[in-house]
Design a protein around this motif. Sequence first.
Motif, PDB file in Angstrom:
ATOM      1  N   TYR A   1       0.830  -1.208   0.000  1.00 28.83           N
ATOM      2  CA  TYR A   1       0.000   0.000   0.000  1.00 28.83           C
ATOM      3  C   TYR A   1       0.863   1.255   0.000  1.00 28.83           C
ATOM      4  CZ  TYR A   1      -3.677   3.299   1.361  1.00 28.83           C
ATOM      5  OH  TYR A   1      -4.556   4.357   1.403  1.00 28.83           O
ATOM      6  N   THR A   2       1.943   1.242   0.774  1.00 32.71           N
ATOM      7  CA  THR A   2       2.842   2.393   0.824  1.00 32.71           C
ATOM      8  C   THR A   2       3.436   2.674  -0.551  1.00 32.71           C
ATOM      9  OG1 THR A   2       3.386   2.003   3.147  1.00 32.71           O
ATOM     10  CG2 THR A   2       4.960   3.288   1.870  1.00 32.71           C
ATOM     11  N   VAL A   3       3.837   1.621  -1.258  1.00 35.51           N
ATOM     12  CA  VAL A   3       4.370   1.797  -2.604  1.00 35.51           C
ATOM     13  C   VAL A   3       3.314   2.418  -3.517  1.00 35.51           C
ATOM     14  CG1 VAL A   3       5.271   0.622  -4.642  1.00 35.51           C
ATOM     15  CG2 VAL A   3       6.030  -0.074  -2.371  1.00 35.51           C
ATOM     16  N   ALA A   4       2.089   1.927  -3.430  1.00 40.47           N
ATOM     17  CA  ALA A   4       1.016   2.457  -4.268  1.00 40.47           C
ATOM     18  C   ALA A   4       0.782   3.939  -3.995  1.00 40.47           C
ATOM     19  CB  ALA A   4      -0.270   1.664  -4.032  1.00 40.47           C
ATOM     20  N   GLU A   5       0.734   4.315  -2.729  1.00 44.93           N
ATOM     21  CA  GLU A   5       0.494   5.720  -2.382  1.00 44.93           C
ATOM     22  C   GLU A   5       1.655   6.605  -2.842  1.00 44.93           C
ATOM     23  OE1 GLU A   5      -2.734   6.842  -0.535  1.00 44.93           O
ATOM     24  OE2 GLU A   5      -2.731   5.262  -2.057  1.00 44.93           O
ATOM     25  N   PHE A   6       2.877   6.126  -2.650  1.00 44.28           N
ATOM     26  CA  PHE A   6       4.035   6.902  -3.087  1.00 44.28           C
ATOM     27  C   PHE A   6       4.057   7.060  -4.599  1.00 44.28           C
ATOM     28  CE2 PHE A   6       8.432   6.909  -4.680  1.00 44.28           C
ATOM     29  CZ  PHE A   6       8.861   8.120  -4.152  1.00 44.28           C
ATOM     30  N   GLU A   7       3.864   5.967  -5.313  1.00 47.08           N
ATOM     31  CA  GLU A   7       3.924   6.012  -6.771  1.00 47.08           C
ATOM     32  C   GLU A   7       2.811   6.864  -7.372  1.00 47.08           C
ATOM     33  OE1 GLU A   7       6.033   4.808  -9.063  1.00 47.08           O
ATOM     34  OE2 GLU A   7       7.451   4.085  -7.539  1.00 47.08           O
ATOM     35  N   ASN A   8       1.724   7.044  -6.633  1.00 51.16           N
ATOM     36  CA  ASN A   8       0.614   7.867  -7.118  1.00 51.16           C
ATOM     37  C   ASN A   8       0.645   9.287  -6.550  1.00 51.16           C
ATOM     38  OD1 ASN A   8      -1.307   6.177  -8.905  1.00 51.16           O
ATOM     39  ND2 ASN A   8      -0.784   4.782  -7.244  1.00 51.16           N
ATOM     40  N   GLY A   9       1.790   9.678  -6.025  1.00 50.78           N
ATOM     41  CA  GLY A   9       2.009  11.073  -5.648  1.00 50.78           C
ATOM     42  C   GLY A   9       1.445  11.497  -4.320  1.00 50.78           C
ATOM     43  N   ARG A  10       1.076  10.551  -3.462  1.00 47.89           N
ATOM     44  CA  ARG A  10       0.497  10.927  -2.175  1.00 47.89           C
ATOM     45  C   ARG A  10       1.464  10.752  -1.006  1.00 47.89           C
ATOM     46  NH1 ARG A  10      -3.799   8.785  -5.189  1.00 47.89           N
ATOM     47  NH2 ARG A  10      -3.383   6.631  -4.554  1.00 47.89           N
ATOM     48  N   GLY A  11       2.678  10.317  -1.286  1.00 50.36           N
ATOM     49  CA  GLY A  11       3.648  10.098  -0.221  1.00 50.36           C
ATOM     50  C   GLY A  11       4.891  10.929  -0.404  1.00 50.36           C
ATOM     51  N   CYS A  12       5.982  10.485   0.208  1.00 52.81           N
ATOM     52  CA  CYS A  12       7.244  11.200   0.099  1.00 52.81           C
ATOM     53  C   CYS A  12       8.397  10.214   0.248  1.00 52.81           C
ATOM     54  CB  CYS A  12       7.347  12.317   1.139  1.00 52.81           C
ATOM     55  SG  CYS A  12       7.450  11.734   2.856  1.00 52.81           S
ATOM     56  N   GLU A  13       9.607  10.696   0.004  1.00 48.64           N
ATOM     57  CA  GLU A  13      10.820   9.896   0.070  1.00 48.64           C
ATOM     58  C   GLU A  13      11.838  10.653   0.905  1.00 48.64           C
ATOM     59  OE1 GLU A  13      13.572   7.523  -3.214  1.00 48.64           O
ATOM     60  OE2 GLU A  13      12.442   9.306  -3.811  1.00 48.64           O
ATOM     61  N   VAL A  14      12.483   9.987   1.850  1.00 53.31           N
ATOM     62  CA  VAL A  14      13.421  10.683   2.734  1.00 53.31           C
ATOM     63  C   VAL A  14      14.780   9.989   2.729  1.00 53.31           C
ATOM     64  CG1 VAL A  14      11.587  11.565   4.222  1.00 53.31           C
ATOM     65  CG2 VAL A  14      12.677   9.383   4.791  1.00 53.31           C
ATOM     66  N   GLY A  15      15.831  10.827   2.897  1.00 49.76           N
ATOM     67  CA  GLY A  15      17.192  10.321   2.975  1.00 49.76           C
ATOM     68  C   GLY A  15      17.994  10.670   1.735  1.00 49.76           C
TER      69      GLY A  15
END
Length: 226
Positions: free
Chosen positions: A184-198
């Motif tokens: 689910y996290t991958v889906a949300e990130f890939e669809n522009g609703r998440g973020c990436e850190v580091g």
Amino acid sequence: METFYLGIDVQIKRQPAWMALDSQLRMVSSGWLEGADHKEICMAAVTVAEELQASDVATVIAGIDAPRRPLSNPRKFYRNGRRDSWRPRKPAERGYGRHCEIIIKAAGIANPQWTPIQDNCPEWMEVGFALFTSLEREGITCHEVFPSASYKMLEGGDHAPISLNFSAFRPGPKDMIDACIAAYTVAEFENGRGCEVGNDGLGTIILPRPLPDIVSPMLLQWPERL
């Protein structure tokens, strides 16, 4: 072309659990990566990805609940208390942990298992390193996920439901749920609703929602890259 989101929960007490969601967040399939050693577990993961791709000439994007790689040397910088600035590592400090884990801790959304220096990593991390290498060698895009942080970010919100069945939840129900939240996290990130850190070059962690405002912009940049 269909996109499948593959979540893998890495652990060694049982075989790693995996779950695949389609673009509508419906559970496609799930199971356990069976193998007597790291190589066999990785071969099982590659087989899962290949079967998903072949089912509909699809794209597979994976989320792995493990660090991408270890540290080669102790990290040089630590967060300077609550002032959200950086300071040099003190001689007595081990220097474990990557930039992405520091940000997760500063955001207050999870307690990282600080990644150690190479040759001093627990077995489950070694399995994770091998999974990243094996899947990416086959052209599968892989992200590092952190289910505990995802649970915290999604708590109490209004989110798209996931369709599940329980056919493969044994022998570890919590492991399978972690695999689900990884996908689910991958889906949300890939669809522009998440973020990436580091950004210390040791791998990033993706999250299903933006970081809370309490994280200082200064912390988002690793000192050696400023």
